[in-house]
Design a protein around this motif. Structure first.
Motif, PDB file in Angstrom:
ATOM      1  N   LEU A   8       0.828  -1.205   0.000  1.00  0.00           N
ATOM      2  CA  LEU A   8       0.000   0.000   0.000  1.00  0.00           C
ATOM      3  C   LEU A   8       0.862   1.253   0.000  1.00  0.00           C
ATOM      4  O   LEU A   8       0.536   2.251  -0.657  1.00  0.00           O
ATOM      5  N   ARG A   9       1.973   1.214   0.725  1.00  0.00           N
ATOM      6  CA  ARG A   9       2.876   2.373   0.732  1.00  0.00           C
ATOM      7  C   ARG A   9       3.515   2.569  -0.639  1.00  0.00           C
ATOM      8  O   ARG A   9       3.775   3.699  -1.060  1.00  0.00           O
ATOM      9  N   THR A  10       3.780   1.466  -1.333  1.00  0.00           N
ATOM     10  CA  THR A  10       4.342   1.546  -2.687  1.00  0.00           C
ATOM     11  C   THR A  10       3.381   2.258  -3.627  1.00  0.00           C
ATOM     12  O   THR A  10       3.764   3.179  -4.373  1.00  0.00           O
ATOM     13  N   ILE A  11       2.122   1.834  -3.641  1.00  0.00           N
ATOM     14  CA  ILE A  11       1.120   2.448  -4.513  1.00  0.00           C
ATOM     15  C   ILE A  11       0.979   3.937  -4.193  1.00  0.00           C
ATOM     16  O   ILE A  11       0.956   4.785  -5.093  1.00  0.00           O
ATOM     17  N   ASP A  25      13.077   6.995  -3.938  1.00  0.00           N
ATOM     18  CA  ASP A  25      13.761   7.897  -2.995  1.00  0.00           C
ATOM     19  C   ASP A  25      12.903   8.137  -1.753  1.00  0.00           C
ATOM     20  O   ASP A  25      13.416   8.177  -0.627  1.00  0.00           O
ATOM     21  N   ILE A  26      11.591   8.307  -1.941  1.00  0.00           N
ATOM     22  CA  ILE A  26      10.683   8.527  -0.809  1.00  0.00           C
ATOM     23  C   ILE A  26      10.703   7.331   0.132  1.00  0.00           C
ATOM     24  O   ILE A  26      10.738   7.478   1.355  1.00  0.00           O
ATOM     25  N   LEU A  27      10.691   6.126  -0.459  1.00  0.00           N
ATOM     26  CA  LEU A  27      10.632   4.900   0.341  1.00  0.00           C
ATOM     27  C   LEU A  27      12.006   4.427   0.803  1.00  0.00           C
ATOM     28  O   LEU A  27      12.097   3.430   1.521  1.00  0.00           O
ATOM     29  N   LEU A  34      12.082  -1.409  -6.141  1.00  0.00           N
ATOM     30  CA  LEU A  34      10.701  -0.955  -6.167  1.00  0.00           C
ATOM     31  C   LEU A  34       9.988  -1.462  -7.420  1.00  0.00           C
ATOM     32  O   LEU A  34       8.818  -1.887  -7.350  1.00  0.00           O
ATOM     33  N   SER A  35      10.662  -1.450  -8.570  1.00  0.00           N
ATOM     34  CA  SER A  35      10.062  -1.976  -9.799  1.00  0.00           C
ATOM     35  C   SER A  35       9.741  -3.459  -9.649  1.00  0.00           C
ATOM     36  O   SER A  35       8.675  -3.928 -10.074  1.00  0.00           O
ATOM     37  N   HIS A  36      10.651  -4.196  -9.040  1.00  0.00           N
ATOM     38  CA  HIS A  36      10.427  -5.633  -8.819  1.00  0.00           C
ATOM     39  C   HIS A  36       9.241  -5.849  -7.879  1.00  0.00           C
ATOM     40  O   HIS A  36       8.414  -6.745  -8.108  1.00  0.00           O
ATOM     41  N   GLN A  37       9.151  -5.011  -6.836  1.00  0.00           N
ATOM     42  CA  GLN A  37       8.038  -5.134  -5.898  1.00  0.00           C
ATOM     43  C   GLN A  37       6.713  -4.834  -6.586  1.00  0.00           C
ATOM     44  O   GLN A  37       5.718  -5.542  -6.363  1.00  0.00           O
ATOM     45  N   GLU A  71      -5.174   4.876   1.251  1.00  0.00           N
ATOM     46  CA  GLU A  71      -5.497   6.137   1.929  1.00  0.00           C
ATOM     47  C   GLU A  71      -6.426   5.923   3.117  1.00  0.00           C
ATOM     48  O   GLU A  71      -6.467   6.749   4.035  1.00  0.00           O
ATOM     49  N   ASP A  72      -7.186   4.815   3.100  1.00  0.00           N
ATOM     50  CA  ASP A  72      -8.031   4.477   4.253  1.00  0.00           C
ATOM     51  C   ASP A  72      -7.210   3.857   5.378  1.00  0.00           C
ATOM     52  O   ASP A  72      -7.396   4.177   6.557  1.00  0.00           O
ATOM     53  N   VAL A  73      -6.297   2.947   5.011  1.00  0.00           N
ATOM     54  CA  VAL A  73      -5.619   2.119   6.001  1.00  0.00           C
ATOM     55  C   VAL A  73      -4.351   2.772   6.562  1.00  0.00           C
ATOM     56  O   VAL A  73      -4.119   2.775   7.778  1.00  0.00           O
ATOM     57  N   LEU A  74      -3.521   3.331   5.682  1.00  0.00           N
ATOM     58  CA  LEU A  74      -2.196   3.779   6.121  1.00  0.00           C
ATOM     59  C   LEU A  74      -2.231   4.894   7.166  1.00  0.00           C
ATOM     60  O   LEU A  74      -1.419   4.861   8.110  1.00  0.00           O
TER      61      LEU A  74
END
Length: 301
Positions: A8-11, A25-27, A34-37, A71-74
Motif C-alpha cells: 500500500l505504501r508503494t502504490i 527515494d521517498i521509500l 521498487l520496480s520488482h516489488q 489512503e483508508d488504512v495507512l
C-alpha cells in the motif's frame, strides 16, 4: 491475494511522486527493488495498477481502487505506530486505579487533578467495583495501580510507600470520652463503631487496636460515605476512627472531638501497588511522586 502494508505504501508513493524513481527515494529503497516489488504485486493481483505509457505514471482503474484502500488504512497504521512510540517513550498509556481505602478519595482527587495537567494523553479511571479483589485485578491487568495499606509479597508486583498517616478517634463533643486525652481498646467495648463497609482485616481500628486486645464493640455499623459517618457521629449515633487527612476540616469544629488512638497514637502507611515493569514508566513515576507529596499537604493544612 496477499497484501502487505509495504504494498500500500508503494502504490501511494508512486502515485504521489509520479514515477518509480522519485518514489524509490521517498521509500528509501533502490529503483530496481521498487520496480520488482510493483511487478510482483501486479502479478499477484492479476491486473496492471499503472498505465505505463503515460508520464507522469498514472494509476489504472484497479490502481485507484488500491490507492483508496491505502489512503483508508495507512493513516490509521501511522497513527497506531505513533501511539506505540508514545507508549514506549512513556508519554501515554493507561492508569486505571482500584482503591482498598474508602477515605482515600479525599486526597486522590487532588493528586489526579495535578496529574492530568501534565499527562493529557494518559487514560485515567477509577474502578471502585474492583476494590475487594484489587490485587488480583492488578495481576490480570484489569487495573494498573492499587492503593493499599497492606503490602504483600507478590511476584511481579511492586509496593511503593506513599505516606504515613494517623488513624484518629472522632466522637460528638458531648460524648463521655471527650474528657479523655486519648482512647484505648476498652473504650470501644460499649460503643457503636461506625466504619466503612470493608472486611475487618482492612480496617485500621481492628488491625491496629481491637483485634490484638480482643475487644469487640457493642455493635459495628457500616456506612459507605465519609460525610454520612461524620453526620452520624455528630448526632451521637456512634463513634468512628478515620485517617487524619479526613479530619482536617472537622478538627476544630465545635460539634466534634478528635483524640489519638492509644497514648502514643497509631501510625499506618499507604502504598501504591503496581506491576513492576510499569513502575518506572514516566507517567507512573510522576503519579507516584504526586501521591507521596500532595496528601502530606492536606495533612498539614
Amino acid at each position: 491475494m496477499h497484501l502487505e502494508f509495504r504494498h500500500l505504501r508503494t502504490i501511494r508513493a508512486i502515485h504521489q511522486a509520479g514515477g518509480v524513481g522519485r518514489a524509490a527515494d521517498i521509500l528509501n529503497i533502490t529503483q530496481s527493488a521498487l520496480s520488482h516489488q510493483l511487478k510482483g504485486l501486479e502479478d499477484q493481483c492479476g491486473v496492471e495498477l499503472f498505465v505505463r505509457r503515460t508520464k507522469p505514471l498514472r494509476l489504472s482503474a484497479a490502481g485507484h481502487r488500491m490507492l483508496k484502500l491505502a489512503e483508508d488504512v495507512l493513516p490509521r497504521i501511522d497513527a497506531l505506530e505513533e501511539e506505540f512510540r508514545a507508549m514506549i517513550a512513556g508519554k501515554t498509556g493507561r492508569l486505571h486505579i482500584a482503591i482498598e481505602c474508602h477515605a482515600c478519595f479525599d486526597w486522590l482527587f487532588p493528586v489526579l487533578e495535578r496529574f492530568r495537567h501534565a499527562w493529557h494523553d494518559v487514560d485515567v479511571d477509577i474502578r471502585p467495583n474492583l476494590a475487594f479483589n484489587a490485587l488480583s485485578a492488578l495481576e490480570r491487568e484489569d487495573v494498573d495501580l492499587v492503593v493499599s495499606s497492606d503490602p504483600e509479597d507478590i511476584p511481579g508486583i511492586t509496593f511503593t510507600p506513599l505516606f504515613d498517616y494517623e488513624p484518629r478517634f472522632i466522637a460528638a463533643a458531648t460524648h463521655p470520652l471527650a474528657a479523655k486525652p486519648f482512647v484505648v481498646a476498652e473504650d470501644f467495648r460499649d460503643e457503636v463503631l461506625i466504619t466503612y463497609p470493608m472486611d475487618r482485616t482492612r480496617l485500621d481500628i481492628f488491625t491496629g487496636l481491637l483485634n490484638p486486645a480482643r475487644v469487640e464493640p457493642r455493635s459495628v455499623r457500616p456506612v459507605e460515605l465519609t460525610a454520612v459517618i461524620l453526620l452520624l457521629v455528630a448526632s451521637g449515633r456512634g463513634v468512628s476512627v478515620l485517617p487524619d487527612w479526613v479530619l482536617r476540616e472537622v478538627k476544630y469544629n465545635a460539634d466534634y472531638i478528635t483524640r489519638p488512638v492509644t497514648e502514643r497514637g497509631l501510625t499506618k502507611r499507604l502504598y501504591a501497588a503496581t506491576r513492576s515493569e510499569d513502575t518506572v514508566k514516566p507517567f507512573m513515576a510522576h503519579f507516584l511522586r504526586l501521591a507521596r507529596t500532595e496528601p502530606v499537604k492536606l495533612q498539614r493544612a
